[in-house]
Write a protein that holds these residues in place. Structure first.
Motif, PDB file in Angstrom:
ATOM      1  N   ARG A  91       0.725   2.896  -2.036  1.00 35.35           N
ATOM      2  CA  ARG A  91       0.186   2.342  -3.276  1.00 35.35           C
ATOM      3  C   ARG A  91      -0.939   3.213  -3.794  1.00 35.35           C
ATOM      4  O   ARG A  91      -1.081   3.444  -4.971  1.00 35.35           O
ATOM      5  CB  ARG A  91      -0.288   0.917  -3.051  1.00 35.35           C
ATOM      6  CG  ARG A  91       0.832  -0.071  -2.924  1.00 35.35           C
ATOM      7  CD  ARG A  91       0.303  -1.450  -2.672  1.00 35.35           C
ATOM      8  NE  ARG A  91      -0.582  -1.480  -1.536  1.00 35.35           N
ATOM      9  CZ  ARG A  91      -0.164  -1.477  -0.280  1.00 35.35           C
ATOM     10  NH1 ARG A  91       1.115  -1.448  -0.039  1.00 35.35           N
ATOM     11  NH2 ARG A  91      -0.998  -1.493   0.712  1.00 35.35           N
ATOM     12  N   ARG A  94      -0.443   6.111  -6.049  1.00 36.51           N
ATOM     13  CA  ARG A  94      -0.614   5.897  -7.484  1.00 36.51           C
ATOM     14  C   ARG A  94      -2.053   6.156  -7.880  1.00 36.51           C
ATOM     15  O   ARG A  94      -2.333   6.698  -8.942  1.00 36.51           O
ATOM     16  CB  ARG A  94      -0.250   4.452  -7.841  1.00 36.51           C
ATOM     17  CG  ARG A  94       1.206   4.117  -7.655  1.00 36.51           C
ATOM     18  CD  ARG A  94       1.379   2.625  -7.752  1.00 36.51           C
ATOM     19  NE  ARG A  94       0.873   2.136  -9.031  1.00 36.51           N
ATOM     20  CZ  ARG A  94       1.627   1.953 -10.096  1.00 36.51           C
ATOM     21  NH1 ARG A  94       2.901   2.210 -10.030  1.00 36.51           N
ATOM     22  NH2 ARG A  94       1.113   1.518 -11.212  1.00 36.51           N
ATOM     23  N   ARG A  95      -2.949   5.744  -6.987  1.00 37.34           N
ATOM     24  CA  ARG A  95      -4.349   5.965  -7.315  1.00 37.34           C
ATOM     25  C   ARG A  95      -4.688   7.450  -7.254  1.00 37.34           C
ATOM     26  O   ARG A  95      -5.489   7.948  -8.014  1.00 37.34           O
ATOM     27  CB  ARG A  95      -5.233   5.156  -6.362  1.00 37.34           C
ATOM     28  CG  ARG A  95      -5.037   3.672  -6.506  1.00 37.34           C
ATOM     29  CD  ARG A  95      -6.146   2.917  -5.836  1.00 37.34           C
ATOM     30  NE  ARG A  95      -6.122   3.034  -4.403  1.00 37.34           N
ATOM     31  CZ  ARG A  95      -5.389   2.258  -3.613  1.00 37.34           C
ATOM     32  NH1 ARG A  95      -4.605   1.358  -4.127  1.00 37.34           N
ATOM     33  NH2 ARG A  95      -5.435   2.381  -2.313  1.00 37.34           N
ATOM     34  N   ARG A  97      -2.874   9.669  -8.160  1.00 41.57           N
ATOM     35  CA  ARG A  97      -2.442  10.248  -9.439  1.00 41.57           C
ATOM     36  C   ARG A  97      -3.548  10.127 -10.477  1.00 41.57           C
ATOM     37  O   ARG A  97      -3.660  10.938 -11.376  1.00 41.57           O
ATOM     38  CB  ARG A  97      -1.191   9.535  -9.951  1.00 41.57           C
ATOM     39  CG  ARG A  97      -0.002   9.743  -9.070  1.00 41.57           C
ATOM     40  CD  ARG A  97       1.244   9.291  -9.761  1.00 41.57           C
ATOM     41  NE  ARG A  97       1.573  10.185 -10.866  1.00 41.57           N
ATOM     42  CZ  ARG A  97       2.600   9.998 -11.669  1.00 41.57           C
ATOM     43  NH1 ARG A  97       3.370   8.973 -11.504  1.00 41.57           N
ATOM     44  NH2 ARG A  97       2.836  10.847 -12.647  1.00 41.57           N
ATOM     45  N   ALA A  98      -4.355   9.076 -10.297  1.00 45.63           N
ATOM     46  CA  ALA A  98      -5.417   8.862 -11.268  1.00 45.63           C
ATOM     47  C   ALA A  98      -6.424  10.007 -11.253  1.00 45.63           C
ATOM     48  O   ALA A  98      -7.076  10.281 -12.243  1.00 45.63           O
ATOM     49  CB  ALA A  98      -6.124   7.540 -10.990  1.00 45.63           C
ATOM     50  N   LEU A  99      -6.547  10.640 -10.121  1.00 46.18           N
ATOM     51  CA  LEU A  99      -7.541  11.696 -10.058  1.00 46.18           C
ATOM     52  C   LEU A  99      -6.956  13.046 -10.440  1.00 46.18           C
ATOM     53  O   LEU A  99      -7.660  14.027 -10.583  1.00 46.18           O
ATOM     54  CB  LEU A  99      -8.160  11.774  -8.662  1.00 46.18           C
ATOM     55  CG  LEU A  99      -7.310  12.284  -7.528  1.00 46.18           C
ATOM     56  CD1 LEU A  99      -7.521  13.773  -7.339  1.00 46.18           C
ATOM     57  CD2 LEU A  99      -7.702  11.575  -6.252  1.00 46.18           C
TER      58      LEU A  99
ATOM     59  N   VAL B  44     -10.096   6.373  -4.525  1.00 45.81           N
ATOM     60  CA  VAL B  44     -10.319   4.964  -4.815  1.00 45.81           C
ATOM     61  C   VAL B  44      -9.450   4.156  -3.875  1.00 45.81           C
ATOM     62  O   VAL B  44      -8.268   4.382  -3.786  1.00 45.81           O
ATOM     63  CB  VAL B  44      -9.952   4.611  -6.263  1.00 45.81           C
ATOM     64  CG1 VAL B  44     -10.160   3.130  -6.500  1.00 45.81           C
ATOM     65  CG2 VAL B  44     -10.817   5.408  -7.221  1.00 45.81           C
ATOM     66  N   ASP B 156      -8.792   1.418 -11.023  1.00 43.24           N
ATOM     67  CA  ASP B 156      -9.668   2.451 -11.563  1.00 43.24           C
ATOM     68  C   ASP B 156      -9.094   2.891 -12.894  1.00 43.24           C
ATOM     69  O   ASP B 156      -7.878   3.021 -13.042  1.00 43.24           O
ATOM     70  CB  ASP B 156      -9.813   3.629 -10.603  1.00 43.24           C
ATOM     71  CG  ASP B 156      -8.498   4.296 -10.300  1.00 43.24           C
ATOM     72  OD1 ASP B 156      -7.750   3.769  -9.456  1.00 43.24           O
ATOM     73  OD2 ASP B 156      -8.200   5.325 -10.924  1.00 43.24           O
ATOM     74  N   GLY B 167      -5.335   5.897 -14.837  1.00 42.98           N
ATOM     75  CA  GLY B 167      -5.903   5.124 -13.749  1.00 42.98           C
ATOM     76  C   GLY B 167      -4.833   4.636 -12.804  1.00 42.98           C
ATOM     77  O   GLY B 167      -3.716   5.146 -12.816  1.00 42.98           O
ATOM     78  N   GLY B 168      -5.183   3.667 -11.980  1.00 46.17           N
ATOM     79  CA  GLY B 168      -4.216   3.159 -11.021  1.00 46.17           C
ATOM     80  C   GLY B 168      -4.654   1.830 -10.441  1.00 46.17           C
ATOM     81  O   GLY B 168      -5.801   1.418 -10.597  1.00 46.17           O
ATOM     82  N   LEU B 169      -3.702   1.159  -9.818  1.00 45.61           N
ATOM     83  CA  LEU B 169      -3.949  -0.156  -9.229  1.00 45.61           C
ATOM     84  C   LEU B 169      -3.755  -0.111  -7.726  1.00 45.61           C
ATOM     85  O   LEU B 169      -3.020   0.723  -7.204  1.00 45.61           O
ATOM     86  CB  LEU B 169      -2.974  -1.189  -9.807  1.00 45.61           C
ATOM     87  CG  LEU B 169      -2.974  -1.406 -11.309  1.00 45.61           C
ATOM     88  CD1 LEU B 169      -1.823  -2.335 -11.681  1.00 45.61           C
ATOM     89  CD2 LEU B 169      -4.287  -1.999 -11.766  1.00 45.61           C
TER      90      LEU B 169
END
Lengths: 192, 311
Positions: A91, A94-95, A97-99, B44, B156, B167-169
């Motif tokens: 999971r 996915r986060r 990917r945010a960075l 995160v 985030d 962002g992401g969950l």
């Protein structure tokens, strides 16, 4: 100065440890496919596998000073990182990917050919079926199957990266095979 | 050898994906160290909480809801403290979460690679703004923590003018460890501007005996966290938090009761933790990148501490 066209993993990793981004790019091109397919076999989704692949290489960059190359190959370590990423972090892939600094959407402007899409959906269905059985194995055995049987990492190299003996690893794979045979046998009987 | 559990044949990464992924990775690792005008969220993780009190404008005091025109940081302990930008961040996260196809507890349905080993980590709960426990913001990036009766959601989000939000969950719809902490403190959401360092945004949970929580940056500097209702939140600004940074907990008498590495956190528990019945609540792990193959012995574990939203 001479430039080697095909530097070894050890040479690439040495350059990587010194912050050489070009070496990182070369390593990505060399092993992205292997990591991607390994990740798919762990999670059963091609799109999640992409995330895990990116997260794996990001971890590789972050931990470039700690990697253990076995017999000069970075692949076993990368696959173990991918395994751990998939195990506990899918999971958060996915986060991750945010960075990642996003590139413009034009990169994704071309659609997949229909047969390619259909093939990938078939893959996911097939993998879901396999994983429904494999996920009933203890985690250590499950990961041994993925690493040694599916991704073809030699036992000695996989054992070295996992920090266990080759005998122990072979034992895990053997037990996994036996368990899977029982699982498939039971499932087939129930279907009949 | 063909086996009955053979996976499908391997496939190439689509060429355009290779190009995109490579470009994103190289762009990400090429980020110059410490450029204050460009915030980067580096890590995160997970979540928890319940809410309360007022907006803390770190380094730039101001009225709740006010946002300085330049870079700024704030920690809102609950929905009543949200600034306009944090409101937009919350709405974005709620929107993303609503788009998730499933809010189920069945991990298999979501292709959870952790398989049967993590029945708790299956999916994210449906949440509303009332579930917001902590919202931390630095410049254009926010890290939010929602807590429900059964699970939690982390989000985030980066909002930039004229750009699509990114962002992401994360989180879990069903969280068996909800009532327990691995000791007095547990971070659930951690963001940093550099790999394991730079400026950090941290939120999580504390037990009732924690009355003060300080992040020691590892370079002599420190930041005191906000605490409310069993939850904490902190944001650093212009800090040089490093890999040796520690979260230090103090009791009501100002005695130090716990000290732990920030970048080990609950994803890399050195010890296992047991509830009063001796049941292992938190097994030991060695971090996100290291396998932990040997089972834990309850006798070697430390006591887990009960968590309640009343702190």
């Amino acid at each position: 100065m001479t430039t080697r066209l095909h530097p070894s993993d050890q040479e690439l990793w040495s350059a990587l440890a010194g912050g050489d981004e070009a070496a990182f790019g070369q390593l990505f091109e060399r092993y992205a496919r292997a990591v991607y397919n390994h990740a798919f076999r762990l999670c059963g989704s091609w799109s999640v596998a992409e995330d895990i692949t990116q997260a794996t290489f990001l971890v590789a960059w972050r931990r470039r000073g700690e990697a253990r190359l076995v017999d000069g190959s970075a692949l076993p370590w990368l696959l173990v990182v991918a395994t751990n990423t998939a195990r506990t972090e899918w999971r958060s892939a996915r986060r991750w990917r945010a960075l990642l600094r996003r590139v413009p959407q034009e990169w994704e402007a071309h659609a997949d050919p229909a047969d390619e899409v259909a093939g990938r959906l078939d893959d996911e269905r097939r993998m879901a079926s396999v994983l429904s059985a494999v996920r009933r194995l203890p985690r250590a055995e499950r990961e041994a199957v993925a690493l040694c049987l599916w991704s073809g990492v030699p036992y000695a190299e996989a054992a070295a990266v996992l920090g266990i003996s080759e005998v122990a690893l072979r034992s895990r794979v053997s037990r996994a095979r036996a368990r899977l045979a029982r699982i498939f046998s039971t499932d087939n009987r129930q279907e009949q | 050898m063909t086996e009955f559990f053979d996976p499908p044949p391997e496939r190439d990464l689509p060429a355009r994906q290779v190009t995109r992924m490579r470009a994103e990775l190289l762009s990400t690792i090429s980020r110059p160290l410490r450029r204050p005008t460009r915030l980067r969220v580096a890590v995160v993780a997970a979540t928890a909480v319940v809410a309360v009190s007022a907006v803390l404008l770190v380094a730039r005091p101001g009225l709740p809801g006010a946002e300085p025109s330049g870079g700024f940081e704030l920690v809102a302990m609950g929905p009543s403290e949200l600034s306009p930008t944090l409101h937009r961040s919350v709405e974005q996260c709620l929107d993303w979460n609503a788009q998730e196809p499933l809010h189920t507890e069945n991990s298999a349905e979501r292709g959870d690679a952790s398989g049967g080993g993590q029945p708790d980590g299956a999916s994210w709960p449906a949440v509303t703004v009332d579930d917001l426990a902590v919202a931390a913001q630095r410049d254009d990036t926010a890290a939010l923590l929602f807590l429900t009766e059964a699970g939690y959601l982390t989000c985030d989000v980066r909002l930039r003018a004229g750009r699509e939000p990114t962002g992401g969950l994360g989180g879990a719809a069903h969280w068996p460890q909800r009532d327990w902490l691995p000791g007095p403190v547990q971070w659930l959401s951690l963001g940093s501007t550099e790999p394991d360092g730079g400026d950090v945004t941290v939120s999580g949970r504390i037990s009732a005996r924690v009355h003060r929580l300080v992040l020691e940056h590892g370079d002599g500097g420190s930041t005191t966290s906000r605490l409310a209702s069993g939850v904490f939140g902190l944001v650093t600004k212009g800090a040089e938090v490093n890999q040796n940074a520690e979260l230090v907990s103090y009791d009501a008498d100002r005695n130090e009761i716990d000290r732990r590495l920030l970048f080990q956190g609950d994803r890399g528990l050195e010890h296992c933790y047991v509830d009063p019945s001796g049941q292992i609540v938190y097994p030991p792990t060695t971090g996100e990148d290291e396998p932990k193959l040997e089972p834990a012995l309850a006798a070697d574990c430390r006591p887990a501490e009960r968590w309640t939203s009343s702190g």
